[in-house]
Each structure stands twice: as C-alpha cells, then as structure tokens.
Design a protein around this motif. Structure first.
Motif, mmCIF file in Angstrom:
data_model
loop_
_atom_site.group_PDB
_atom_site.id
_atom_site.type_symbol
_atom_site.label_atom_id
_atom_site.label_comp_id
_atom_site.label_asym_id
_atom_site.label_seq_id
_atom_site.Cartn_x
_atom_site.Cartn_y
_atom_site.Cartn_z
ATOM 1 N N GLN A 1 0.822 -1.205 0.000
ATOM 2 C CA GLN A 1 0.000 0.000 0.000
ATOM 3 C C GLN A 1 0.859 1.259 0.000
ATOM 4 N N ILE B 1 1.619 1.949 -3.537
ATOM 5 C CA ILE B 1 0.428 2.455 -4.216
ATOM 6 C C ILE B 1 0.194 3.918 -3.848
ATOM 7 N N ASP B 2 0.343 4.239 -2.572
ATOM 8 C CA ASP B 2 0.183 5.632 -2.124
ATOM 9 C C ASP B 2 1.198 6.547 -2.803
ATOM 10 N N LYS C 1 -0.103 7.142 -6.266
ATOM 11 C CA LYS C 1 -1.260 8.048 -6.201
ATOM 12 C C LYS C 1 -0.810 9.490 -5.988
ATOM 13 N N TYR D 1 -5.668 -7.948 -3.673
ATOM 14 C CA TYR D 1 -5.124 -6.600 -3.856
ATOM 15 C C TYR D 1 -5.946 -5.741 -4.814
ATOM 16 N N ASN E 1 -8.748 -4.120 -4.368
ATOM 17 C CA ASN E 1 -9.144 -2.844 -3.749
ATOM 18 C C ASN E 1 -7.961 -1.899 -3.565
ATOM 19 N N HIS E 2 -6.762 -2.460 -3.476
ATOM 20 C CA HIS E 2 -5.562 -1.632 -3.300
ATOM 21 C C HIS E 2 -5.150 -0.991 -4.624
ATOM 22 N N GLY F 1 -6.830 -0.864 -7.274
ATOM 23 C CA GLY F 1 -7.961 -0.156 -7.841
ATOM 24 C C GLY F 1 -8.029 1.302 -7.407
ATOM 25 N N GLN F 2 -7.232 1.678 -6.430
ATOM 26 C CA GLN F 2 -7.172 3.076 -5.979
ATOM 27 C C GLN F 2 -6.438 3.978 -6.963
ATOM 28 N N LEU F 3 -5.713 3.368 -7.890
ATOM 29 C CA LEU F 3 -4.913 4.148 -8.839
ATOM 30 C C LEU F 3 -5.817 4.684 -9.941
ATOM 31 N N LYS F 4 -6.107 5.968 -9.857
ATOM 32 C CA LYS F 4 -6.998 6.632 -10.810
ATOM 33 C C LYS F 4 -6.285 7.841 -11.409
ATOM 34 N N GLN G 1 -7.095 4.914 -16.822
ATOM 35 C CA GLN G 1 -6.123 3.901 -16.424
ATOM 36 C C GLN G 1 -6.118 2.807 -17.491
#
Length: 422
Positions: free
Chosen positions: A197, A200-201, A204, A228, A230-231, A233-236, A241
C-alpha cells in the motif's frame, strides 16, 4: 521447464551446496579448535550443519511440488531466497578459504622440497591458520547482510523515477501532460500488504494525468491479484487507467488440468483488469483527447525475444493516423529493439517493463551494472534513438528471489513537453 527437469536442476545445485557445506564446516572447525568449552564448539560446528543442510532439504521438498496451478507462492520464494542467501554467502566463504588452502598447498610443497635430509618429517600441509577463517567470515558477512536487507527492506523500498521528454510534434494541449507507469506487480509474490500500500500511495501522490500498467499483474494465476484489487484499484487518473498483459499473465509457467482451465484463468484475469478499473489493451488503440487535440495510446499483447510472441503491432496500429502522436505499451523491451524502433509508424514513446533490472545491481551517477545486462540490451530507464524513446520500468514487485538490492521497486513519472522552437 517440466517439473522433473526443474527438480533435477535443483538436485545438482543442492549437491554443490552440500559440498560447500562440508568445506565451510571444516573451516569453522579450525576456528573453534582452541575454544575451551567443548559444548560451544559442538553447538557452533554442528549447529551450522543442521541449519545449512536443513535449508537445502527444505528447498528440495518445497520445490518438489512447484509445478502446479498454484505456481511459486511466497512460501516457495522465501525458501529459495534463504537458500540463495546461504549459497552465495558460502561461495564467498569458500573462495577465501580456498585461497588460504592454496597457499598452504604450495607452502607444503616448497617446504618438503627444501627440507634437509634426515630432518624430522612434519605434516605435508601446515595447519589452517585461524585468521584465514576469520577473514572468510568477515568477507562472507557482506553478501549475507546485504541479501537479508534485500529480503526484509529492499523489496518494498519504492523509488520514483522522473523523466521529461521533449517533442517537436507533441500537440500543444498535451504540453506538460504527465503519465505514471508501474509494471510487473507480480501480486502472487507479495507478503506484506501494508508495504504494498505504501507503493500504491506513492504512485497516487504523483497525481498524473494518465496511469498505465505494463504487464505481469500475477505470477501465474488470476486469483493472485484478488486480495489486492481494492488496493491497486485506488490508482486513478483524470484521463484514465490503461493496461496490457505480460508474459506471466498467460499462465504458461505452470501446469493446468486442461487447456480450457488455462483459458478460463486468462479470461478471469482480464475480468480482474476491469475490476481494477483498468482498460486492458489487446493489440488495439484508442485516442486520448485534451483541449480539442488528441494523442494515440496503443497496447499490444506480449511479444518478447525468447518469450511469448503473440502481440500484433500492425493490428494494434490499425486506424491510427500516420501523423498522430503515439504512445505504445509493450511489456518486453526486446519488442522495441526488434519491431518498434524502426517501424514506419514512428512511435514516439514506448513504455515497457519485464526485466526487473534482475532485482540486483548497482546504479550510481556514473556507473550502472546488473547481471540482466548480459541478456537485455535495454534493461532499465530511458533509451533514445532519433527522438523515438523507450522507457523500461524496473518493476513494482518481485519474482523468485523475494528481495531487491540496488535495483529498487519503481514508480515512473513521465512528463511530455513540446520543444520550444525559438
């Protein structure tokens, strides 16, 4: 590689490792010979044997069942990684010990040749000197500590790499347009969700206009990404995408009960791309519009020298204007080397991954080295040939060796700029 061949290879490696263990064991004995406590001597000497041989046995049992539909799990990777750490450490230890023993050998020959007649015969070889073993331990401690760092820290030490690329023919509306790229997630290898995460952060936080993923979502099976979704999938991104497949995504490296099961796995993986919010490009293209102007984004299936070659660049380019500004997503950089850079379509930028930079190497301001360079001409970072660029991402995840050393996991940010003609 079939399971039986795979196991035979590891049997050979295990046999070499056991020979090293015998040599190291004798070196350790020379270090502990003068210890007063017999209990501690036995604990150190035979404790080493139990640990070293135990790791080798565990490796063989663990990989005896490797070629299944599950493939290589984090358990397998940890076994392999610990084995490799000890194996490489033993190589350094044995090398120093061998140099010392070579000196003993020549000393023994010279001493016996020069020995006066009638003199009491001494042992042909002098005893192994304690400081040689101590030196071997000190030298071997460097790779031992480094590889453990790679496993416990390095594999999640995410770095942002930034590149600004200038083009004469970039549409003016896209001047300053940013792209975040990640590649080679290899979700089946992850063993720390919080650390994932963090990466991913970091991606983001770049707040780019476009997000792209360039293949190898899994090691082998579609289910690996499910924890993963939901993890990642946070990349917008405001302009979408987009993703492609890598060689590992097709499930070719494990055994399936049938071709139908293998095909169903690939279909499920494509579904997971949709669940992530990624538009999967399968030898196709689309236009991205900004301020009334457009660029073309093209995605091909995997094409790699020595790997799967099903990507069809000609099909992917169908309908693309010759004058369009073109960005290609292609997993393997050898596709750019052999098919893309001289293509008359004049593709401006190709984004790839695949190599991982071998997950091991050195990158400084004036020097770059990784063992992967003996397999790939373009293995990390930016390549420019007549303003036709290739960027090779070093990978977000890891595979086989559960670690990274020197070649850290990467989030790429590329900024497109229009050249100033003044």
């Amino acid at each position: 590689m079939h399971g039986s061949v795979f196991l035979k290879v590891f049997l050979v490696i295990a046999a070499i490792s056991l020979l090293f263990d015998w040599y190291v064991f004798n070196g350790i004995k020379s270090l502990t010979n003068n210890w007063q406590s017999q209990r501690w001597r036995r604990l150190v000497n035979y404790g080493y044997l139990v640990i070293a041989v135990g790791i080798t046995v565990l490796l063989l049992f663990g990989f005896g069942s490797f070629k299944t539909a599950r493939g290589m799990t984090p358990f397998h990777e940890w076994i392999l990684s610990i084995f490799l750490t000890f194996f490489i450490t033993k190589i350094f230890f044995v090398l120093i010990l061998f140099l010392g023993d070579t000196g003993r050998f020549f000393y023994g020959i010279i001493n016996n040749i020069a020995k006066p007649k009638g003199k009491t015969i001494k042992p042909f070889f002098p005893a192994r000197r304690k400081f040689i073993t101590e030196a071997a331990i000190l030298v071997a401690a460097v790779p031992f500590a480094s590889l453990f760092y790679a496993m416990f820290k390095g594999k999640y030490d995410f770095k942002v790499h930034r590149q600004t690329l200038y083009y004469d023919d970039l549409p003016a509306a896209f001047d300053g347009f940013t792209i975040t790229q990640i590649s080679d997630i290899h979700s089946g290898s992850f063993d720390n969700t919080e650390a994932v995460q963090r990466g991913i952060d970091l991606a983001k936080a770049q707040k780019s206009d476009l997000f792209v993923f360039t293949g190898d979502l899994v090691n082998n099976a579609a289910w690996e990404i499910e924890p993963y979704i939901n993890h990642f999938g946070q990349l917008k991104a405001p302009y979408g995408q987009f993703s492609i497949l890598g060689n590992h995504d097709y499930g070719d490296y494990v055994e399936w009960a049938s071709e139908a099961e293998k095909a169903a796995n690939l279909d499920k993986l494509k579904q997971h791309h949709r669940e992530l919010g990624y538009r999967l490009l399968l030898d196709e293209n689309l236009e991205i519009e900004k301020g009334g102007q457009k660029i073309s984004l093209i995605g091909v299936q995997n094409w790699g020298r020595g790997f799967i070659q099903i990507g069809n660049l000609d099909k992917a380019l169908e309908g693309v204007s010759p004058d369009a500004f073109k960005i290609l997503l292609s997993h393997d950089p050898t596709h750019w080397e052999e098919k893309v850079r001289y293509n008359p379509a004049n593709i401006h930028l190709t984004l790839a991954g695949h190599t991982h930079g071998a997950q091991f190497g050195v990158e400084t301001a004036g020097f770059r080295w990784s063992p992967v360079q003996y397999r790939y001409l373009d293995w990390a970072g930016l390549v420019n040939e007549k303003d036709r660029y290739l960027y090779v991402n070093r990978g977000f995840g890891f595979l086989a060796f559960s670690g990274r050393l020197g070649i850290w996991p990467e989030v790429t940010v590329i900024t497109l700029k229009k050249k100033n003609r003044d």
